[in-house]
Motif scaffolding. Structure first.
Motif, PDB file in Angstrom:
ATOM      1  N   HIS A 186       5.173   9.382  -9.116  1.00 27.72           N
ATOM      2  CA  HIS A 186       5.179   8.700 -10.579  1.00 27.72           C
ATOM      3  C   HIS A 186       6.486   8.047 -10.817  1.00 27.72           C
ATOM      4  O   HIS A 186       6.863   7.670 -12.127  1.00 27.72           O
ATOM      5  CB  HIS A 186       4.835   9.818 -11.674  1.00 27.72           C
ATOM      6  CG  HIS A 186       3.668  10.514 -11.450  1.00 27.72           C
ATOM      7  ND1 HIS A 186       2.504  10.003 -12.071  1.00 27.72           N
ATOM      8  CD2 HIS A 186       3.287  11.561 -10.771  1.00 27.72           C
ATOM      9  CE1 HIS A 186       1.385  10.837 -11.736  1.00 27.72           C
ATOM     10  NE2 HIS A 186       1.984  11.810 -11.020  1.00 27.72           N
ATOM     11  N   ASP A 187       6.916   7.371  -9.889  1.00 33.19           N
ATOM     12  CA  ASP A 187       8.136   6.699 -10.066  1.00 33.19           C
ATOM     13  C   ASP A 187       8.589   5.849  -8.782  1.00 33.19           C
ATOM     14  O   ASP A 187       8.205   6.162  -7.648  1.00 33.19           O
ATOM     15  CB  ASP A 187       9.427   7.637 -10.317  1.00 33.19           C
ATOM     16  CG  ASP A 187      10.718   6.959 -11.310  1.00 33.19           C
ATOM     17  OD1 ASP A 187      10.386   5.817 -11.515  1.00 33.19           O
ATOM     18  OD2 ASP A 187      11.542   7.556 -11.364  1.00 33.19           O
ATOM     19  N   LEU A 188       9.436   4.930  -9.034  1.00 33.68           N
ATOM     20  CA  LEU A 188      10.028   4.046  -7.899  1.00 33.68           C
ATOM     21  C   LEU A 188      11.355   3.518  -8.196  1.00 33.68           C
ATOM     22  O   LEU A 188      11.579   3.620  -9.380  1.00 33.68           O
ATOM     23  CB  LEU A 188       9.052   2.762  -7.548  1.00 33.68           C
ATOM     24  CG  LEU A 188       7.574   3.027  -7.062  1.00 33.68           C
ATOM     25  CD1 LEU A 188       6.773   1.677  -6.699  1.00 33.68           C
ATOM     26  CD2 LEU A 188       7.620   3.822  -5.582  1.00 33.68           C
ATOM     27  N   THR A 189      12.175   3.499  -7.093  1.00 29.65           N
ATOM     28  CA  THR A 189      13.612   2.677  -7.495  1.00 29.65           C
ATOM     29  C   THR A 189      13.024   1.181  -8.141  1.00 29.65           C
ATOM     30  O   THR A 189      12.062   0.670  -7.756  1.00 29.65           O
ATOM     31  CB  THR A 189      14.092   2.310  -6.228  1.00 29.65           C
ATOM     32  OG1 THR A 189      13.635   1.495  -5.410  1.00 29.65           O
ATOM     33  CG2 THR A 189      14.416   3.767  -5.557  1.00 29.65           C
ATOM     34  N   LYS A 190      14.186   0.561  -8.528  1.00 30.61           N
ATOM     35  CA  LYS A 190      13.911  -0.854  -9.096  1.00 30.61           C
ATOM     36  C   LYS A 190      13.462  -1.721  -7.937  1.00 30.61           C
ATOM     37  O   LYS A 190      12.380  -2.625  -8.032  1.00 30.61           O
ATOM     38  CB  LYS A 190      15.331  -1.290  -9.640  1.00 30.61           C
ATOM     39  CG  LYS A 190      15.045  -2.747 -10.264  1.00 30.61           C
ATOM     40  CD  LYS A 190      16.502  -3.208 -10.625  1.00 30.61           C
ATOM     41  CE  LYS A 190      16.161  -4.921 -10.639  1.00 30.61           C
ATOM     42  NZ  LYS A 190      17.719  -5.608 -10.448  1.00 30.61           N
ATOM     43  N   ASP A 191      14.124  -1.558  -6.626  1.00 31.14           N
ATOM     44  CA  ASP A 191      13.756  -2.450  -5.700  1.00 31.14           C
ATOM     45  C   ASP A 191      12.560  -2.377  -5.224  1.00 31.14           C
ATOM     46  O   ASP A 191      11.669  -3.287  -4.792  1.00 31.14           O
ATOM     47  CB  ASP A 191      14.744  -2.296  -4.432  1.00 31.14           C
ATOM     48  CG  ASP A 191      16.350  -2.823  -4.689  1.00 31.14           C
ATOM     49  OD1 ASP A 191      16.092  -3.608  -5.687  1.00 31.14           O
ATOM     50  OD2 ASP A 191      16.913  -2.612  -3.761  1.00 31.14           O
ATOM     51  N   MET A 227       0.929  -1.155   0.044  1.00 32.80           N
ATOM     52  CA  MET A 227       0.104   0.060   0.146  1.00 32.80           C
ATOM     53  C   MET A 227       0.845   1.181   0.032  1.00 32.80           C
ATOM     54  O   MET A 227       0.528   2.290  -0.856  1.00 32.80           O
ATOM     55  CB  MET A 227      -0.818   0.233   1.335  1.00 32.80           C
ATOM     56  CG  MET A 227      -2.275  -0.160   1.160  1.00 32.80           C
ATOM     57  SD  MET A 227      -3.330  -0.055  -0.130  1.00 32.80           S
ATOM     58  CE  MET A 227      -4.806   0.141   0.526  1.00 32.80           C
ATOM     59  N   GLU A 228       1.839   1.463   0.925  1.00 32.63           N
ATOM     60  CA  GLU A 228       2.846   2.251   0.993  1.00 32.63           C
ATOM     61  C   GLU A 228       3.708   2.764  -0.426  1.00 32.63           C
ATOM     62  O   GLU A 228       3.414   3.888  -0.898  1.00 32.63           O
ATOM     63  CB  GLU A 228       3.840   2.268   2.090  1.00 32.63           C
ATOM     64  CG  GLU A 228       3.692   3.083   3.477  1.00 32.63           C
ATOM     65  CD  GLU A 228       4.429   2.312   4.359  1.00 32.63           C
ATOM     66  OE1 GLU A 228       5.572   2.581   4.416  1.00 32.63           O
ATOM     67  OE2 GLU A 228       3.726   1.805   5.443  1.00 32.63           O
ATOM     68  N   LEU A 229       3.824   1.649  -1.152  1.00 28.58           N
ATOM     69  CA  LEU A 229       4.595   1.862  -2.306  1.00 28.58           C
ATOM     70  C   LEU A 229       3.802   2.178  -3.173  1.00 28.58           C
ATOM     71  O   LEU A 229       3.960   3.018  -4.216  1.00 28.58           O
ATOM     72  CB  LEU A 229       5.292   0.364  -2.622  1.00 28.58           C
ATOM     73  CG  LEU A 229       6.660   0.148  -1.718  1.00 28.58           C
ATOM     74  CD1 LEU A 229       6.986  -1.115  -2.222  1.00 28.58           C
ATOM     75  CD2 LEU A 229       7.704   1.107  -2.176  1.00 28.58           C
ATOM     76  N   ALA A 230       2.564   1.732  -3.244  1.00 29.58           N
ATOM     77  CA  ALA A 230       1.537   2.120  -4.410  1.00 29.58           C
ATOM     78  C   ALA A 230       1.105   3.826  -4.251  1.00 29.58           C
ATOM     79  O   ALA A 230       1.074   4.312  -5.137  1.00 29.58           O
ATOM     80  CB  ALA A 230       0.122   1.399  -4.146  1.00 29.58           C
ATOM     81  N   LEU A 261      10.115  -1.892 -15.818  1.00 26.41           N
ATOM     82  CA  LEU A 261       9.630  -0.748 -15.621  1.00 26.41           C
ATOM     83  C   LEU A 261      10.560   0.615 -15.409  1.00 26.41           C
ATOM     84  O   LEU A 261      10.351   1.813 -15.887  1.00 26.41           O
ATOM     85  CB  LEU A 261       8.750  -0.641 -14.234  1.00 26.41           C
ATOM     86  CG  LEU A 261       7.661  -1.762 -14.245  1.00 26.41           C
ATOM     87  CD1 LEU A 261       7.059  -1.895 -13.012  1.00 26.41           C
ATOM     88  CD2 LEU A 261       6.526  -1.141 -15.326  1.00 26.41           C
ATOM     89  N   VAL A 262      11.772   0.194 -14.720  1.00 29.58           N
ATOM     90  CA  VAL A 262      12.902   1.250 -14.785  1.00 29.58           C
ATOM     91  C   VAL A 262      13.374   1.634 -16.113  1.00 29.58           C
ATOM     92  O   VAL A 262      13.352   3.019 -16.744  1.00 29.58           O
ATOM     93  CB  VAL A 262      13.966   0.825 -14.257  1.00 29.58           C
ATOM     94  CG1 VAL A 262      15.232   1.471 -14.241  1.00 29.58           C
ATOM     95  CG2 VAL A 262      13.524   0.671 -12.511  1.00 29.58           C
ATOM     96  N   PHE A 263      13.422   0.648 -17.193  1.00 24.70           N
ATOM     97  CA  PHE A 263      13.703   1.010 -18.639  1.00 24.70           C
ATOM     98  C   PHE A 263      12.650   1.761 -19.248  1.00 24.70           C
ATOM     99  O   PHE A 263      13.132   2.733 -19.970  1.00 24.70           O
ATOM    100  CB  PHE A 263      14.144  -0.561 -19.427  1.00 24.70           C
ATOM    101  CG  PHE A 263      14.153  -0.396 -20.695  1.00 24.70           C
ATOM    102  CD1 PHE A 263      15.249   0.368 -21.269  1.00 24.70           C
ATOM    103  CD2 PHE A 263      13.236  -0.645 -21.733  1.00 24.70           C
ATOM    104  CE1 PHE A 263      15.487   0.851 -22.547  1.00 24.70           C
ATOM    105  CE2 PHE A 263      13.338  -0.383 -23.209  1.00 24.70           C
ATOM    106  CZ  PHE A 263      14.790   0.117 -23.553  1.00 24.70           C
TER     107      PHE A 263
END
Ligand code: 5AD
Ligand code: FES
Length: 345
Positions: free
Chosen positions: A11-16, A1-4, A216-218
């Protein structure tokens, strides 16, 4: 939930973080939250429009041997066909009459169509229908070939990267193919001024959440105007015949993630999604998709363009598909439009 929540806010997240988000995709409430945000963003940039692209599968000859694909060169059971320039123009004429303003020429990597032949076909379509967009989806070519097609009038190019992880790419393709070349093609296309579509299969053999995170990162880095994702579906004449199909819920989840990651992206609800679930495409639109790509290929050839088993719409006339899609799109509160549908700037 937190990551969502973080994805929605930034509008972004790290790979992990992407990998963790994918691993937690079936936590109660997460998919719903992302879906609502995705629907909101799509509406903000594109209203309730769903764009249609007329897909013309003009050759199922292919020199490649991607392990997942039913029309790979090594499949001796595939019945091969090529459309002539006149047949392709006839598909466009039918499509134009049905309201299509984008034509997607898709085929295997078939050297019979030299660069000059492709350029000639593109020119003929643009001459006949100057207000229409022409999209090519004919695989890996040299930068010079891409330049020639662009000069001939091609507007867009679809080339899924399939997986952004080198090792995984090697498990899906023969050694003659490489992710480096694939990525270089995408960068060349972007530089030449094409509207570019990348993408990947969901649930391809051995795919992990980490691989999806790399996809997603790509995508975030490439910033394509279009992203095609659909579930992997086994084809009986490939070495992946016994592999399980990809998951529909995960595909829907990723459609929402991609809509949030790239809010202005053109995102098809794919035929593969509609093949695994009778309402898959509608669910895709609810998850953030805003493009459908019905088939304009001659009905007699449709079954031969068999990338995976049980592909839908292979027996339908183009007009039937258009009517069918109109109802489907409207059933989820959207409206099917024929306009070119360029990505908003
Ligand atoms: N299942 C799902 N999608 C497939 N594609 C090819 N084979 C399959 C399959 N077995 C997809 C690839 C390709 C696009 C044209 O179709 O991602 O880029
Ligand atoms: Fe082809 Fe429904 S979209 S028949």
């Amino acid at each position: 939930m937190e990551l969502a929540r973080k994805l929605i806010d930034t509008h972004d997240l790290t790979k992990d973080e992407f990998a963790a988000l994918v691993r937690a995709a079936d936590e109660p409430g997460t998919a719903e939250m992302l879906r609502e945000e995705a629907a909101k963003l799509r509406k903000q940039y594109y209203g309730n429009k769903v764009f249609m692209r007329g897909l013309i599968e003009f050759t199922n000859y292919c020199k490649n041997n991607c392990y997942y694909c039913g029309i790979r060169a090594g499949n001796k059971n595939a019945e091969r066909y090529r459309l002539t320039k006149e047949e392709i123009l006839e598909c466009c004429a039918q499509g134009y009459a049905l309201g299509f303003r984008t034509f997607v020429l898709q085929g295997g990597e078939d050297p019979w169509y030299t660069d000059e032949k492709i350029a000639d076909i593109v020119r003929a379509i643009k001459d006949a229908y100057p207000e229409c967009a022409v999209t090519l989806s004919i695989g890996e070519k040299s930068r010079e070939s891409y330049r020639l097609f662009r000069e001939a009038g091609a507007d867009r190019y679809l080339l899924r990267h399939e997986t952004a992880n080198e090792e995984h790419y090697g498990m899906l393709h023969p050694a003659s193919m490489s992710l480096k070349v694939r990525k270089q093609c995408l960068y060349d296309l972007r530089e030449l001024g094409y509207q570019v579509g990348a993408g990947f299969m969901v649930g391809s053999p051995w795919q992990t959440p980490e691989h999806i995170a790399e996809d997603l990162v790509f995508l975030k880095e490439l910033q394509p105007q279009m992203v095609g994702i659909g579930p992997f579906i086994p084809h009986h004449d490939t070495q992946f015949a016994d592999k399980p199909a990809g998951s529909v819920p995960l595909t829907l989840f990723l459609l929402s993630v991609i809509r949030i990651l790239l809010p202005k992206v053109l995102l098809p609800a794919t035929t593969a999604l509609g093949t695994l679930d009778p309402r898959g495409r509608e669910k895709g639109m609810q998850a953030g998709a805003n493009v459908v790509m019905p088939n304009l290929s001659p009905v007699r050839n449709r079954k031969q363009y068999e990338l995976y088993d049980n592909k839908i719409c292979t027996g339908e006339e183009s007009a039937q598909c258009r009517g069918c899609l109109e109802r489907r799109v409207e059933s989820v509160g959207c409206v099917l439009v024929g306009e070119r549908g360029d990505a908003v700037k």
